[in-house]
Design a protein around this motif. Structure first.
Motif, PDB file in Angstrom:
ATOM      1  N   ARG A 173       9.210  13.890   6.156  1.00 13.66           N
ATOM      2  CA  ARG A 173       8.377  15.101   6.109  1.00 13.66           C
ATOM      3  C   ARG A 173       7.114  14.875   5.282  1.00 13.66           C
ATOM      4  O   ARG A 173       6.050  15.374   5.597  1.00 13.66           O
ATOM      5  CB  ARG A 173       9.163  16.248   5.467  1.00 13.66           C
ATOM      6  N   GLU A 174       7.253  14.154   4.156  1.00 16.70           N
ATOM      7  CA  GLU A 174       6.137  13.986   3.218  1.00 16.70           C
ATOM      8  C   GLU A 174       6.010  12.505   2.857  1.00 16.70           C
ATOM      9  O   GLU A 174       6.721  11.992   1.989  1.00 16.70           O
ATOM     10  CB  GLU A 174       6.420  14.837   1.958  1.00 16.70           C
ATOM     11  N   PRO A 175       5.095  11.771   3.526  1.00 19.44           N
ATOM     12  CA  PRO A 175       5.056  10.312   3.313  1.00 19.44           C
ATOM     13  C   PRO A 175       4.225   9.861   2.112  1.00 19.44           C
ATOM     14  O   PRO A 175       4.253   8.672   1.767  1.00 19.44           O
ATOM     15  CB  PRO A 175       4.422   9.813   4.614  1.00 19.44           C
ATOM     16  N   ILE A 176       3.479  10.795   1.474  1.00 17.53           N
ATOM     17  CA  ILE A 176       2.572  10.369   0.383  1.00 17.53           C
ATOM     18  C   ILE A 176       3.371   9.678  -0.735  1.00 17.53           C
ATOM     19  O   ILE A 176       4.420  10.176  -1.162  1.00 17.53           O
ATOM     20  CB  ILE A 176       1.759  11.569  -0.161  1.00 17.53           C
ATOM     21  N   GLY A 177       2.869   8.499  -1.140  1.00 20.43           N
ATOM     22  CA  GLY A 177       3.533   7.733  -2.211  1.00 20.43           C
ATOM     23  C   GLY A 177       4.511   6.702  -1.668  1.00 20.43           C
ATOM     24  O   GLY A 177       4.967   5.825  -2.401  1.00 20.43           O
ATOM     25  N   MET A 178       4.839   6.795  -0.354  1.00 20.27           N
ATOM     26  CA  MET A 178       5.772   5.807   0.227  1.00 20.27           C
ATOM     27  C   MET A 178       5.019   4.535   0.602  1.00 20.27           C
ATOM     28  O   MET A 178       3.823   4.595   0.895  1.00 20.27           O
ATOM     29  CB  MET A 178       6.447   6.384   1.467  1.00 20.27           C
ATOM     30  N   LYS A 179       5.739   3.429   0.618  1.00 12.19           N
ATOM     31  CA  LYS A 179       5.098   2.150   0.951  1.00 12.19           C
ATOM     32  C   LYS A 179       5.397   1.769   2.390  1.00 12.19           C
ATOM     33  O   LYS A 179       6.527   1.970   2.859  1.00 12.19           O
ATOM     34  CB  LYS A 179       5.609   1.049   0.023  1.00 12.19           C
ATOM     35  N   GLY A 180       4.415   1.196   3.089  1.00  9.09           N
ATOM     36  CA  GLY A 180       4.643   0.771   4.460  1.00  9.09           C
ATOM     37  C   GLY A 180       3.369   0.225   5.060  1.00  9.09           C
ATOM     38  O   GLY A 180       2.297   0.283   4.444  1.00  9.09           O
ATOM     39  N   ALA A 181       3.475  -0.288   6.288  1.00  9.21           N
ATOM     40  CA  ALA A 181       2.313  -0.891   6.934  1.00  9.21           C
ATOM     41  C   ALA A 181       1.886  -0.114   8.180  1.00  9.21           C
ATOM     42  O   ALA A 181       0.711  -0.096   8.534  1.00  9.21           O
ATOM     43  CB  ALA A 181       2.627  -2.333   7.307  1.00  9.21           C
ATOM     44  N   ARG A 182       2.867   0.541   8.844  1.00 10.33           N
ATOM     45  CA  ARG A 182       2.535   1.231  10.099  1.00 10.33           C
ATOM     46  C   ARG A 182       3.034   2.671  10.004  1.00 10.33           C
ATOM     47  O   ARG A 182       4.227   2.924   9.800  1.00 10.33           O
ATOM     48  CB  ARG A 182       3.257   0.479  11.239  1.00 10.33           C
ATOM     49  N   LEU A 183       2.083   3.616  10.139  1.00 11.39           N
ATOM     50  CA  LEU A 183       2.452   5.030  10.007  1.00 11.39           C
ATOM     51  C   LEU A 183       2.249   5.751  11.342  1.00 11.39           C
ATOM     52  O   LEU A 183       1.193   5.632  11.956  1.00 11.39           O
ATOM     53  CB  LEU A 183       1.585   5.700   8.921  1.00 11.39           C
ATOM     54  N   GLU A 184       3.287   6.478  11.765  1.00 16.59           N
ATOM     55  CA  GLU A 184       3.156   7.309  12.970  1.00 16.59           C
ATOM     56  C   GLU A 184       3.342   8.764  12.567  1.00 16.59           C
ATOM     57  O   GLU A 184       4.036   9.058  11.591  1.00 16.59           O
ATOM     58  CB  GLU A 184       4.233   6.933  13.990  1.00 16.59           C
ATOM     59  N   MET A 185       2.744   9.659  13.355  1.00 19.67           N
ATOM     60  CA  MET A 185       2.865  11.081  13.042  1.00 19.67           C
ATOM     61  C   MET A 185       3.062  11.887  14.320  1.00 19.67           C
ATOM     62  O   MET A 185       2.467  11.580  15.360  1.00 19.67           O
ATOM     63  CB  MET A 185       1.594  11.578  12.346  1.00 19.67           C
ATOM     64  N   ARG A 186       3.921  12.926  14.245  1.00 15.81           N
ATOM     65  CA  ARG A 186       4.021  13.895  15.335  1.00 15.81           C
ATOM     66  C   ARG A 186       3.610  15.233  14.748  1.00 15.81           C
ATOM     67  O   ARG A 186       4.069  15.594  13.658  1.00 15.81           O
ATOM     68  CB  ARG A 186       5.449  13.972  15.872  1.00 15.81           C
ATOM     69  N   HIS A 203       0.832  -1.214   0.000  1.00 15.96           N
ATOM     70  CA  HIS A 203       0.000   0.000   0.000  1.00 15.96           C
ATOM     71  C   HIS A 203       0.865   1.261   0.000  1.00 15.96           C
ATOM     72  O   HIS A 203       1.837   1.370   0.746  1.00 15.96           O
ATOM     73  CB  HIS A 203      -0.899  -0.014   1.236  1.00 15.96           C
ATOM     74  N   GLU A 204       0.502   2.216  -0.871  1.00 15.06           N
ATOM     75  CA  GLU A 204       1.205   3.505  -0.869  1.00 15.06           C
ATOM     76  C   GLU A 204       0.404   4.508  -0.047  1.00 15.06           C
ATOM     77  O   GLU A 204      -0.813   4.631  -0.218  1.00 15.06           O
ATOM     78  CB  GLU A 204       1.334   4.038  -2.306  1.00 15.06           C
ATOM     79  N   ILE A 205       1.092   5.233   0.827  1.00 15.61           N
ATOM     80  CA  ILE A 205       0.416   6.210   1.697  1.00 15.61           C
ATOM     81  C   ILE A 205      -0.267   7.266   0.821  1.00 15.61           C
ATOM     82  O   ILE A 205       0.345   7.796  -0.113  1.00 15.61           O
ATOM     83  CB  ILE A 205       1.422   6.930   2.622  1.00 15.61           C
ATOM     84  N   ASP A 206      -1.552   7.529   1.134  1.00 13.78           N
ATOM     85  CA  ASP A 206      -2.277   8.551   0.362  1.00 13.78           C
ATOM     86  C   ASP A 206      -2.938   9.566   1.306  1.00 13.78           C
ATOM     87  O   ASP A 206      -2.807   9.475   2.526  1.00 13.78           O
ATOM     88  CB  ASP A 206      -3.297   7.890  -0.571  1.00 13.78           C
ATOM     89  N   GLU A 207      -3.665  10.528   0.699  1.00 11.33           N
ATOM     90  CA  GLU A 207      -4.327  11.597   1.464  1.00 11.33           C
ATOM     91  C   GLU A 207      -5.269  11.039   2.532  1.00 11.33           C
ATOM     92  O   GLU A 207      -5.374  11.582   3.632  1.00 11.33           O
ATOM     93  CB  GLU A 207      -5.157  12.498   0.515  1.00 11.33           C
ATOM     94  N   VAL A 208      -5.982   9.961   2.178  1.00 15.31           N
ATOM     95  CA  VAL A 208      -6.956   9.378   3.115  1.00 15.31           C
ATOM     96  C   VAL A 208      -6.242   8.904   4.377  1.00 15.31           C
ATOM     97  O   VAL A 208      -6.715   9.111   5.506  1.00 15.31           O
ATOM     98  CB  VAL A 208      -7.724   8.214   2.434  1.00 15.31           C
ATOM     99  N   ASP A 209      -5.067   8.287   4.199  1.00 16.92           N
ATOM    100  CA  ASP A 209      -4.293   7.838   5.364  1.00 16.92           C
ATOM    101  C   ASP A 209      -3.910   9.029   6.232  1.00 16.92           C
ATOM    102  O   ASP A 209      -3.961   8.946   7.465  1.00 16.92           O
ATOM    103  CB  ASP A 209      -3.015   7.116   4.907  1.00 16.92           C
ATOM    104  N   LEU A 210      -3.504  10.126   5.575  1.00 18.22           N
ATOM    105  CA  LEU A 210      -3.069  11.300   6.359  1.00 18.22           C
ATOM    106  C   LEU A 210      -4.235  11.888   7.143  1.00 18.22           C
ATOM    107  O   LEU A 210      -4.078  12.279   8.299  1.00 18.22           O
ATOM    108  CB  LEU A 210      -2.439  12.369   5.448  1.00 18.22           C
ATOM    109  N   GLU A 211      -5.414  11.938   6.525  1.00 19.57           N
ATOM    110  CA  GLU A 211      -6.591  12.449   7.243  1.00 19.57           C
ATOM    111  C   GLU A 211      -6.899  11.561   8.442  1.00 19.57           C
ATOM    112  O   GLU A 211      -7.224  12.038   9.520  1.00 19.57           O
ATOM    113  CB  GLU A 211      -7.807  12.478   6.315  1.00 19.57           C
TER     114      GLU A 211
END
Ligand SMILES: Nc1ncnc2c1ncn2[C@@H]1O[C@H](COP(=O)(O)OP(=O)(O)OP(=O)(O)O)[C@@H](O)[C@H]1O
Ligand SMILES: [Mg+2]
Length: 412
Positions: A143-156, A101-109
């Motif tokens: 800084r900008e994860p959109i388009g990157m691949k991964g399974a677990r996303l953390e944010m500060r 899965h590539e990180i997208d806007e929906v994931d960021l929201e």
């Protein structure tokens, strides 16, 4: 491809003055084509306390800017202020699904919602949400994860918020004045947009906005806003203290402040200060004046230093402090603030502006000018345009229906 002129509008609703600025975005900044200001009303310590009162000041400031530019401005980026504005650090984690899965806007929201949940009470309005780091599958510094691949996303992130009531009152005051806010942004953040370079933001810097009724701080480091704090005292308190302690009228106290007060206390002590009014004159001891002003400034800048400490930046800002707001015009205030905050200090004026720039290249215009950049950003996000060629000559913006009936409608 020829680019259409893009007009932007900033409206700073201050405690002492409402200031409007209209400009055109250029490749290296803003060409200011109109500005206007009017004495403010209905504000208490930076907060709209009577929603119908600022209407005529908003109207006067905007109409002056519109007349100068020949444009009309039904929308603008608008300032908000007051001690209820705070910044909160939040963090959160989400699973982003299947392996490829590539990180997208929906994931960021989704991660923003998760991070904020339970940390910012429902009585507060979020003004800005500023992620400063993402961590993907344990790897930080993103800084900008959109388009990157991964399974677990953390944010500060840093969330700037205020009380809903303060926010609603700004919206209502604009509605009464027939103005549509494109974005509502804390005044000190807007001022920072106008006076800071990217290099300063990257290296570590604070903007300290000293207005009439408030003094605010915004701290930037590694290119990002790190902290915002507001104290409920400003340059008007210096005037009011002088009036009270010297037993004189505010008008005379203001003249003392503007003409004789300097941030280098003790200089010229011994000499009396004389203010002429009609045929009479008032004489004050320089020592008394210095004592009154110094004790108020000490209180304000001690609060500012506490904010720096709280944010973890005490004596840790290589680019020092940039002062904005009318209070920054006090003679030698930079020297006083430098001794109190133990950092390099200078007075800031809006940079990268052209057009009628000599009139607005002043510290008190930083917020209105910075709001034009905020308006541009809002236009890029939402696709609106704030100013356009005048279609027909407008009467008063709030004309027609009475202000009172408009206010009553807002509460229905
Ligand atoms: N030369 C000067 N020396 C000292 N103070 C000054 C000078 N010029 C203006 N001021 C002060 O600046 C204050 C107004 O600043 P400003 O216009 O930035 O306030 P504001 O934006 O309306 O208020 P706020 O940001 O607190 O809501 C007044 O108290 C005024 O006396
Ligand atoms: Mg202000």
């Amino acid at each position: 491809m020829e680019e259409k002129a893009r007009f932007v509008v900033g409206l700073d609703i201050g405690s002492n003055f409402v200031r409007a600025a209209i400009g055109e975005m250029t490749h290296d900044g803003i060409r200011v084509v109109g500005y206007g200001e009017a004495p403010s009303d209905g504000m208490r310590r930076g907060i709209v306390s009577d929603i119908s009162a600022p209407c005529s000041a908003i109207d006067h400031a905007l109409v002056a800017a519109e007349k100068m530019s020949g444009l009309e401005a039904p929308d603008a980026a608008v300032s908000i202020n007051g001690v209820n504005i705070t910044s909160t650090k939040v963090d959160g984690m989400i699973a982003v699904g299947v392996e490829d899965h590539e990180i997208d806007e929906v994931d960021l929201e989704r991660i923003i919602d998760t991070s904020i949940a339970g940390k910012v009470p429902a009585t507060r309005q979020i003004l800005k949400n500023m992620p400063y780091e993402y961590i993907l599958d344990g790897q930080g510094g993103i800084r900008e994860p959109i388009g990157m691949k991964g399974a677990r996303l953390e944010m500060r992130a840093n969330v700037i918020s205020t009380m809903k009531l303060d926010f609603d009152n700004v919206v209502k005051a604009c509605t009464v004045a027939e103005l549509q806010p494109s974005i509502i942004e804390p005044a000190v953040i807007a001022a920072s947009r106008a006076v800071l370079t990217n290099h300063q933001r990257q290296n570590g810097v604070a903007v300290l906005d000293m207005g009439g009724a408030t003094t605010s701080i915004a701290i930037y480091d590694e290119g990002e806003l790190q902290y915002v704090g507001v104290c409920p005292y400003g340059s008007n308190d210096v005037t009011n203290d002088l009036a009270a302690y010297l037993k004189t009228i505010p008008d005379v106290a203001e003249e003392i402040k503007l003409r004789f007060v300097s941030g280098q206390f003790g200089e010229g002590s011994g000499k009396d200060i004389t203010i002429k009014r009609g045929r009479g004159e008032y004489v004050f001891s320089r020592k008394d004046v210095d004592e009154v002003v110094e004790s108020r400034l000490e209180e304000i800048f001690e609060m500012m230093r506490k904010h720096l400490k709280h944010a973890g930046y005490d004596r840790r800002l290589p680019e020092g402090i940039i002062l904005t707001g009318g209070g920054a015009k006090m003679k030698d205030i930079d020297k006083y603030v430098c001794s109190q905050m133990e950092l390099a200090v200078r007075v800031g004026v809006p940079i990268n502006i052209s057009g009628v720039n000599e009139d607005v290249a002043k510290p008190e215009y930083a917020t209105a000018i910075g709001l034009m950049y905020a308006d541009y950003e809002a236009a890029m996000t939402n696709g609106h345009t704030s100013a356009s060629k005048k279609s027909e000559k407008k009467k008063s913006k709030a004309g027609g229906e009475s202000v009172i009936s408009k206010v009553l409608k807002l509460f229905k």
